[in-house]
Design a protein around this motif. Structure first.
Motif, PDB file in Angstrom:
ATOM      1  N   ALA A  10       0.863  -1.338   0.139  1.00 39.45           N
ATOM      2  CA  ALA A  10       0.048   0.119   0.063  1.00 39.45           C
ATOM      3  C   ALA A  10       0.886   1.138  -0.171  1.00 39.45           C
ATOM      4  O   ALA A  10       1.734   1.542   0.910  1.00 39.45           O
ATOM      5  CB  ALA A  10      -1.024  -0.103   1.333  1.00 39.45           C
ATOM      6  N   ALA A  11       0.810   1.930  -1.071  1.00 38.85           N
ATOM      7  CA  ALA A  11       1.796   3.128  -1.220  1.00 38.85           C
ATOM      8  C   ALA A  11       1.731   4.072  -0.066  1.00 38.85           C
ATOM      9  O   ALA A  11       2.693   4.680   0.243  1.00 38.85           O
ATOM     10  CB  ALA A  11       1.609   3.725  -2.584  1.00 38.85           C
ATOM     11  N   PRO A  12       0.491   4.525   0.367  1.00 39.45           N
ATOM     12  CA  PRO A  12       0.358   5.458   1.418  1.00 39.45           C
ATOM     13  C   PRO A  12       1.141   5.249   2.887  1.00 39.45           C
ATOM     14  O   PRO A  12       1.217   5.822   3.569  1.00 39.45           O
ATOM     15  CB  PRO A  12      -1.154   5.734   1.651  1.00 39.45           C
ATOM     16  N   LEU A  13       1.174   3.911   2.904  1.00 42.63           N
ATOM     17  CA  LEU A  13       1.628   3.358   4.414  1.00 42.63           C
ATOM     18  C   LEU A  13       3.387   3.820   4.435  1.00 42.63           C
ATOM     19  O   LEU A  13       3.939   3.768   5.611  1.00 42.63           O
ATOM     20  CB  LEU A  13       1.566   2.126   4.547  1.00 42.63           C
ATOM     21  N   ARG A  14       4.024   4.177   3.425  1.00 42.34           N
ATOM     22  CA  ARG A  14       5.297   4.370   3.418  1.00 42.34           C
ATOM     23  C   ARG A  14       5.715   5.503   2.479  1.00 42.34           C
ATOM     24  O   ARG A  14       4.905   5.754   1.287  1.00 42.34           O
ATOM     25  CB  ARG A  14       6.425   3.447   3.130  1.00 42.34           C
ATOM     26  N   THR A  15       6.777   6.119   2.883  1.00 40.72           N
ATOM     27  CA  THR A  15       6.956   7.314   1.856  1.00 40.72           C
ATOM     28  C   THR A  15       7.575   6.469   0.455  1.00 40.72           C
ATOM     29  O   THR A  15       7.995   5.442   0.671  1.00 40.72           O
ATOM     30  CB  THR A  15       8.163   8.182   2.065  1.00 40.72           C
ATOM     31  N   PRO A  16       7.573   7.437  -0.826  1.00 41.13           N
ATOM     32  CA  PRO A  16       8.029   6.624  -1.923  1.00 41.13           C
ATOM     33  C   PRO A  16       9.560   6.124  -1.887  1.00 41.13           C
ATOM     34  O   PRO A  16       9.773   5.212  -2.421  1.00 41.13           O
ATOM     35  CB  PRO A  16       7.800   7.746  -2.749  1.00 41.13           C
ATOM     36  N   ARG A  17      10.321   6.981  -1.267  1.00 40.13           N
ATOM     37  CA  ARG A  17      11.674   6.587  -1.164  1.00 40.13           C
ATOM     38  C   ARG A  17      11.904   5.504  -0.181  1.00 40.13           C
ATOM     39  O   ARG A  17      12.681   4.457  -0.608  1.00 40.13           O
ATOM     40  CB  ARG A  17      12.410   7.670  -0.439  1.00 40.13           C
ATOM     41  N   GLN A  18      11.084   5.267   0.777  1.00 42.80           N
ATOM     42  CA  GLN A  18      11.050   4.273   1.725  1.00 42.80           C
ATOM     43  C   GLN A  18      10.658   2.902   1.006  1.00 42.80           C
ATOM     44  O   GLN A  18      11.642   1.659   0.819  1.00 42.80           O
ATOM     45  CB  GLN A  18      10.456   4.345   3.053  1.00 42.80           C
ATOM     46  N   THR A  19       9.460   2.887   0.346  1.00 45.90           N
ATOM     47  CA  THR A  19       9.088   1.826  -0.318  1.00 45.90           C
ATOM     48  C   THR A  19       9.905   1.292  -1.367  1.00 45.90           C
ATOM     49  O   THR A  19      10.239   0.237  -1.727  1.00 45.90           O
ATOM     50  CB  THR A  19       7.648   1.988  -0.993  1.00 45.90           C
ATOM     51  N   ALA A  20      10.578   2.077  -2.171  1.00 45.54           N
ATOM     52  CA  ALA A  20      11.551   1.731  -3.451  1.00 45.54           C
ATOM     53  C   ALA A  20      12.620   1.099  -2.760  1.00 45.54           C
ATOM     54  O   ALA A  20      13.210   0.237  -3.243  1.00 45.54           O
ATOM     55  CB  ALA A  20      12.006   3.111  -4.013  1.00 45.54           C
ATOM     56  N   TRP A  21      13.175   1.690  -1.821  1.00 44.16           N
ATOM     57  CA  TRP A  21      14.404   1.149  -0.941  1.00 44.16           C
ATOM     58  C   TRP A  21      14.100  -0.377  -0.405  1.00 44.16           C
ATOM     59  O   TRP A  21      14.997  -1.121  -0.705  1.00 44.16           O
ATOM     60  CB  TRP A  21      14.724   1.899   0.320  1.00 44.16           C
ATOM     61  N   GLU A  22      12.975  -0.629   0.201  1.00 37.85           N
ATOM     62  CA  GLU A  22      12.623  -1.826   0.509  1.00 37.85           C
ATOM     63  C   GLU A  22      12.508  -2.594  -0.574  1.00 37.85           C
ATOM     64  O   GLU A  22      12.990  -3.934  -0.589  1.00 37.85           O
ATOM     65  CB  GLU A  22      11.115  -1.898   1.382  1.00 37.85           C
ATOM     66  N   ALA A  23      11.707  -2.518  -1.690  1.00 34.68           N
ATOM     67  CA  ALA A  23      11.763  -3.128  -2.816  1.00 34.68           C
ATOM     68  C   ALA A  23      13.134  -3.493  -3.592  1.00 34.68           C
ATOM     69  O   ALA A  23      13.265  -4.603  -3.719  1.00 34.68           O
ATOM     70  CB  ALA A  23      10.912  -2.568  -3.977  1.00 34.68           C
ATOM     71  N   HIS A  24      13.661  -2.493  -3.699  1.00 34.05           N
ATOM     72  CA  HIS A  24      15.146  -2.775  -4.378  1.00 34.05           C
ATOM     73  C   HIS A  24      16.221  -3.825  -3.508  1.00 34.05           C
ATOM     74  O   HIS A  24      16.823  -4.701  -3.981  1.00 34.05           O
ATOM     75  CB  HIS A  24      15.868  -1.466  -4.540  1.00 34.05           C
ATOM     76  N   THR A  25      15.757  -3.593  -2.105  1.00 27.75           N
ATOM     77  CA  THR A  25      16.806  -4.422  -1.066  1.00 27.75           C
ATOM     78  C   THR A  25      16.385  -6.059  -1.510  1.00 27.75           C
ATOM     79  O   THR A  25      17.300  -6.744  -1.487  1.00 27.75           O
ATOM     80  CB  THR A  25      16.496  -3.975   0.344  1.00 27.75           C
ATOM     81  N   LEU A  26      14.996  -6.100  -1.573  1.00 27.82           N
ATOM     82  CA  LEU A  26      14.536  -7.645  -1.698  1.00 27.82           C
ATOM     83  C   LEU A  26      15.087  -8.020  -3.175  1.00 27.82           C
ATOM     84  O   LEU A  26      15.283  -9.285  -3.066  1.00 27.82           O
ATOM     85  CB  LEU A  26      13.097  -7.459  -1.692  1.00 27.82           C
ATOM     86  N   THR A  27      15.044  -7.333  -3.955  1.00 32.24           N
ATOM     87  CA  THR A  27      15.479  -7.650  -5.367  1.00 32.24           C
ATOM     88  C   THR A  27      16.898  -7.872  -5.458  1.00 32.24           C
ATOM     89  O   THR A  27      17.451  -9.090  -5.970  1.00 32.24           O
ATOM     90  CB  THR A  27      15.394  -6.536  -6.462  1.00 32.24           C
ATOM     91  N   VAL A  28      17.898  -7.337  -4.605  1.00 39.31           N
ATOM     92  CA  VAL A  28      19.271  -7.449  -4.460  1.00 39.31           C
ATOM     93  C   VAL A  28      19.457  -8.882  -3.530  1.00 39.31           C
ATOM     94  O   VAL A  28      20.138  -9.660  -3.801  1.00 39.31           O
ATOM     95  CB  VAL A  28      19.907  -6.289  -3.736  1.00 39.31           C
ATOM     96  N   LEU A  29      18.649  -9.061  -2.444  1.00 39.95           N
ATOM     97  CA  LEU A  29      18.949 -10.094  -1.444  1.00 39.95           C
ATOM     98  C   LEU A  29      18.556 -11.231  -2.115  1.00 39.95           C
ATOM     99  O   LEU A  29      18.946 -12.528  -1.685  1.00 39.95           O
ATOM    100  CB  LEU A  29      18.206  -9.775  -0.242  1.00 39.95           C
ATOM    101  N   THR A  30      17.627 -11.322  -2.946  1.00 36.75           N
ATOM    102  CA  THR A  30      16.880 -12.500  -3.737  1.00 36.75           C
ATOM    103  C   THR A  30      17.382 -12.843  -4.944  1.00 36.75           C
ATOM    104  O   THR A  30      17.035 -13.809  -5.455  1.00 36.75           O
ATOM    105  CB  THR A  30      15.353 -12.552  -3.871  1.00 36.75           C
ATOM    106  N   ASP A  31      18.593 -12.235  -5.407  1.00 32.01           N
ATOM    107  CA  ASP A  31      19.280 -12.220  -6.648  1.00 32.01           C
ATOM    108  C   ASP A  31      17.996 -12.288  -7.698  1.00 32.01           C
ATOM    109  O   ASP A  31      17.958 -13.023  -8.633  1.00 32.01           O
ATOM    110  CB  ASP A  31      19.854 -13.929  -6.624  1.00 32.01           C
ATOM    111  N   GLY A  32      17.281 -11.395  -7.763  1.00 29.94           N
ATOM    112  CA  GLY A  32      16.096 -10.985  -8.702  1.00 29.94           C
ATOM    113  C   GLY A  32      14.737 -11.991  -8.612  1.00 29.94           C
ATOM    114  O   GLY A  32      14.124 -11.970  -9.610  1.00 29.94           O
ATOM    115  N   ARG A  33      14.467 -12.635  -7.457  1.00 28.28           N
ATOM    116  CA  ARG A  33      13.492 -13.234  -7.187  1.00 28.28           C
ATOM    117  C   ARG A  33      12.311 -12.732  -6.688  1.00 28.28           C
ATOM    118  O   ARG A  33      11.325 -13.193  -6.164  1.00 28.28           O
ATOM    119  CB  ARG A  33      13.691 -14.595  -6.615  1.00 28.28           C
ATOM    120  N   PHE A  34      12.207 -11.329  -6.702  1.00 23.11           N
ATOM    121  CA  PHE A  34      11.224 -10.587  -6.064  1.00 23.11           C
ATOM    122  C   PHE A  34      10.459  -9.784  -7.108  1.00 23.11           C
ATOM    123  O   PHE A  34      10.899  -9.180  -8.001  1.00 23.11           O
ATOM    124  CB  PHE A  34      11.776  -9.583  -5.176  1.00 23.11           C
ATOM    125  N   GLU A  35       9.080  -9.955  -6.876  1.00 25.59           N
ATOM    126  CA  GLU A  35       8.071  -9.175  -7.853  1.00 25.59           C
ATOM    127  C   GLU A  35       7.337  -8.069  -6.765  1.00 25.59           C
ATOM    128  O   GLU A  35       6.770  -8.353  -5.974  1.00 25.59           O
ATOM    129  CB  GLU A  35       6.993 -10.117  -8.583  1.00 25.59           C
TER     130      GLU A  35
END
Length: 273
Positions: free
Chosen positions: A67-92
């Motif tokens: 839910a986009a309103p629960l976090r700032t855009p920068r925070q959400t993007a940071w969380e999503a990118h972190t999961l992409t990195v940690l899972t070696d691209g297994r995050f959607e």
């Protein structure tokens, strides 16, 4: 209509660490490709939960949806990118403007709810920031779409589109929405994967919680041709998914984790299709 192969995901949330690890491992064993998790303060946080699932099983993970309103855009993007990195691209990364219940939750975390337009712009800003953070990586994006503005955004930015209609929406209307999305997407149409989420599968009676989830009494839900249900024997369910792929184009099928085992025979029947 679509020659894209089927893939399957399971939607759930942790009740305990052990339970969550069991769900992820069992989903991978049964042939599911993704473990997905909804967002909201009533649940554990999706980002660390999904990191845990990806660490204990060879499976993709995703938010369904953040839910986009629960976090700032920068925070959400940071969380999503972190999961992409940690899972070696297994995050959607599934993201949306937030269901009505998120308005109160947004106030609890001290952020503004905003108008529908402002929340949609927040989604766009988050996606732009994620693209910057990803660099040469590319996190797949899932958007829910039903109305004109959401369809236009999905046609431009989404890799996966969950057709956002309720349990009572006629099949013909869902078909029309899918066709509108393809028209708006133009040359991108073949690159977009259409998704549908199932409340229940198989032959077991519908549990009471399906009324809360769908707004429809279980008996009434059974009586209608709702795309939120997939009923019958494994062969009947497989045939129905093939019909839906032909008429609507849906090939990414997700199911509530309570029906993890019920859909497994269908996955086996449709392997390679």
């Amino acid at each position: 209509m679509s020659d894209r192969r089927f893939r399957f995901g399971v939607v759930g949330s942790p009740r305990s660490g052990a339970d969550w690890m069991t769900t992820a491992r069992r989903a991978a064993e049964l042939g599911y490709e993704t473990v997905l998790m909804p967002d909201g303060l009533q649940l554990p946080s999706p980002f660390p939960s999904l990191a845990m699932a990806a660490a204990v099983a060879d499976i993709r993970v995703g938010t369904f949806v953040a839910a986009a309103p629960l976090r700032t855009p920068r925070q959400t993007a940071w969380e999503a990118h972190t999961l992409t990195v940690l899972t070696d691209g297994r995050f959607e990364f599934g993201i949306g403007t937030g269901r009505p219940v998120a308005e109160q939750q947004t106030a609890e975390v001290g952020l503004p709810w905003g108008t529908a337009r402002e929340r949609r712009e927040q989604v766009i800003e988050t996606l732009d920031l994620l693209r910057e953070l990803d660099g040469e990586r590319r996190t797949p994006i899932m958007l829910a779409a039903g109305g004109p503005k959401a369809l236009a955004l999905a046609a431009e930015r989404a890799d996966i589109v969950s057709l956002a209609k309720d349990a009572t929406t006629p099949r013909s209307e869902v078909e029309a929405v899918a066709q509108e999305l393809r028209t708006l997407a133009g040359s991108r149409a073949d690159d977009i994967e259409l998704a549908t989420n199932l409340l229940a599968a198989g032959t077991r009676p519908l549990p009471p919680w399906t009324k809360r989830a769908s707004g429809v009494d279980p008996d009434a839900l059974e009586a209608m041709d709702s795309l939120m249900l997939l009923r019958g024997t494994p062969h009947q369910m497989a045939d129905e998914l093939l019909r839906r792929r032909e008429s609507i184009g849906t090939t990414y099928i997700t199911v509530n984790d309570g029906y993890l085992e019920d859909l497994a025979p269908v996955i086996e029947l449709l392997a390679g299709n």
